[in-house]
Motif scaffolding. Structure first.
Motif: not given
Length: 630
Positions: A568-572, A547-551
């Motif tokens: 999808p997902g809910d992480d710390d 997901s950091l590839g979007l930043v």
């Protein structure tokens, strides 16, 4: 009486202990041990009950102090002479006019053996019987096994006899080192020279001798690193500059060559062996400070881990370090490649293969290692340990706890996490960000120099100049200054001119491939090397990283959370970011606005490639799917 006559041994120059028939004797509580330690320090002399009581209680003497001293003596006599009748246990600790005396022969007390052997050695040397005297002197030095006398000092803190003993030991050891250097025995005196340097950090004569011993065993880089440490210590603690002896030792190290002291190795011996993959062929570029710091770390710590991102040059730096310090390890250097292992058994078998034998499935072959080396000091290099990090940590922990003569260097994209581990972060080479418009200065930057050297090797017509330095620097920036990527890019000059190569490197992950032979398989392309990092990640870490590839650019935790919501997902997220930092995929950067993170271009390309494989290809920022950084 049998113990006193035959098998009793008391040791105070190392771990404090008494033994009989090589079995340790139970000396009882601390004060009882303290009493025996003081008697041993003054063996053969009368020590009054009042002196013993003061050593045990200081100024806070109990009313029954003298009676307690007599009780402790009676108990020690029973331990030291168990076979003698009760009223005849006075051969080891005898009564002497208001006090007691310890009666032992030279071979029964290491301090007396040290003193006797030292006197004999110096007498032989004064009679020009050098070889005989040297052998005796060497035996004397082996009796002093703890340079700091930790156990003795703990039992008798601030006792004046301890400081007198320390001065005596240092004086004898300094003479041993001086004589060894004069007679071409630097290899033999180096361990004692380094021990003295630890005990006497402000003694310039001691430090100068240590520098000379390092230089004359081929460890010029380590000698210069030590000089820098001593210079800083003298300036900070004493506000003085190094004196003439240290300056002369530094000058010797600067002018030394590897072959200059080849005759310093004793007859019948050879240079310490090297087992496993060989050291680097070319000199490293831009790693002088790293090498100096690593030499210092390895002197102070038994485990040093080189960590850093893909292609940063961890292996080359570790091998250069091993070559720099090789002369100080009589057992030699052993290099073990772990990139093909997948279990603890695989780690042990890989080490055993370098030893030339086979190891047990779950036990460290420490005994085999010592036997194979033939000497107690050796350096083990475990290369590319990131895919078996837990197994390597277990192996190293057991190994170092079971053998005191081994030091370990590990290269990995993730640290082992052991409490005594020293970590060195290997960073990309500098490209000269502050010199973007100055071609002459750019030509001196480490990244550009490495590119030019590799390019000339593969394309002899290439020549670095002010006219192409800006292009070369731009290429090095496109690959983050990573040595592996720089060398792969330089190899492309066989087919592509500089400007075309720069355009190709808009996507360095797939553009750079190698045709080299003999290297690790994961160095076959930049993609292969980078993708190896993905094998370190669990599912949550992989999705967070993707997901950091979007930043774009630097980012904070909130930006990372926003990007993470697109999958999808809910992480710390903060926890996952820290784990990605630990695995060299992110870097924490200083920012007055708070904690920020950044990714190398190669890592960002890998993140976007992973995102695409997960079915969420990043879209252009105009579509609103790229999050601008800080």
């Amino acid at each position: 009486m049998q113990i006193a006559d035959a098998v009793l041994r008391i040791q105070i120059l190392g771990p404090f202990r008494a033994s009989a028939c090589q079995a340790e004797l139970p000396l009882g509580p601390r004060k009882q041990c303290t009493l025996l330690a003081l008697l041993a320090l003054r063996a053969g002399e009368r020590v009054t009950v009042e002196e013993l009581a003061e050593a045990l209680w200081g100024e806070n003497l109990p009313a029954s102090a003298n009676a307690l001293v007599h009780t402790y003596v009676a108990r020690l006599r029973r331990v030291l002479e168990p076979d003698a009748p009760r009223h005849r246990r006075n051969n080891v600790i005898s009564s002497a006019r208001g006090g007691y005396r310890l009666n032992v022969r030279d071979e029964q007390l290491d301090l007396q053996a040290f003193r006797t052997l030292t006197r004999q050695a110096l007498a032989l040397i004064s009679l020009r019987q050098w070889e005989a005297g040297w052998q005796v002197f060497d035996r004397a030095m082996r009796a002093w096994s703890d340079p700091f006398l930790k156990d003795l000092t703990a039992l008798l803190p601030d006792h004046p006899a301890i400081e007198l003993l320390r001065r005596e030991l240092v004086g004898a050891a300094l003479e041993y080192v001086r004589l060894g250097l004069e007679h071409g025995r630097a290899c033999l005196v180096l361990p004692i020279a380094e021990r003295l340097a630890l005990v006497e950090p402000f003694n310039e004569v001691v430090q100068a001798h240590c520098l000379q011993a390092l230089t004359r065993t081929g460890q010029r880089t380590a000698a210069l690193a030590r000089y820098t440490e001593v210079q800083a210590r003298l300036r900070t603690e004493l506000n003085v500059e190094p004196g003439p002896q240290l300056a002369a030792a530094r000058a010797e190290a600067i002018e030394a060559r590897a072959e200059q002291w080849s005759d310093d190795v004793p007859a019948g011996s050879s240079r310490p062996p090297w087992r496993g993959p060989g050291s680097v062929v070319d000199d490293l570029v831009g790693r002088e400070e790293d090498l100096t710091r690593l030499c210092g770390l390895l002197r102070r710590h038994r485990l040093v881990t080189l960590t850093g991102p893909v292609g940063a040059g961890k292996t080359a730096l570790a091998l250069a370090l091993a070559e720099a310090v090789r002369g100080g390890y009589g057992g030699g250097v052993w290099v073990v490649e772990l990139s093909g292992t997948a279990s603890l058994r695989g780690v042990v078998d890989a080490v055993a293969a370098v030893l030339g034998g086979t190891g047990p499935s779950r036990h460290v072959p420490a005994g085999s290692m010592s036997d194979a080396a033939g000497q107690p000091q050796l350096l083990l290099v475990l290369d590319n340990a990131e895919l078996v990090i837990d197994e390597t940590a277990e192996f190293v922990n057991e190994l170092l706890r079971s053998s005191s003569g081994i030091r370990v260097v590990v290269t990995s994209r993730e640290i082992l996490g052991l409490a005594y581990e020293a970590v060195h972060q290997v960073r990309p080479l500098a490209v000269g960000e502050q010199d973007r418009g100055n071609p002459r200065r750019l030509m001196e930057s480490p990244a550009v120099r490495l590119f030019a050297r590799r390019a000339v090797q593969l394309s002899p017509t290439f020549q670095l100049s002010e006219s192409n330095a800006l292009l070369v620097a731009a290429i090095c920036r496109r690959v983050d200054g990573l040595p592996l990527a720089i060398e792969l890019a330089a190899a492309c000059l066989r087919t592509d001119p500089l400007r075309l190569l720069l355009n190709r490197l808009r996507d360095p992950l797939y553009a750079l491939r190698s045709t080299w032979r003999g290297g690790p398989r994961h160095h076959g392309s930049l993609y292969a090397a980078a993708h190896r990092s993905m094998e370190l990640l669990d599912e949550a870490e992989r999705r967070c990283f993707a997901s950091l590839g979007l930043v774009d650019g630097e980012f904070c935790v909130e930006m990372a959370r926003e990007a993470r919501r697109m999958l999808p997902g809910d992480d710390d997220v903060p926890l996952l970011l820290n784990r990605l930092v630990d695995k060299s995929l992110l870097e924490v950067c200083s920012n007055p606005l708070g904690r920020r993170y950044r990714m190398l271009r190669v890592s960002r390309a890998l993140a976007r490639d992973t995102l695409n494989r997960l079915g969420h290809p990043p879209r252009p920022s105009a579509a609103g799917h790229c999050i601008p950084g800080c």
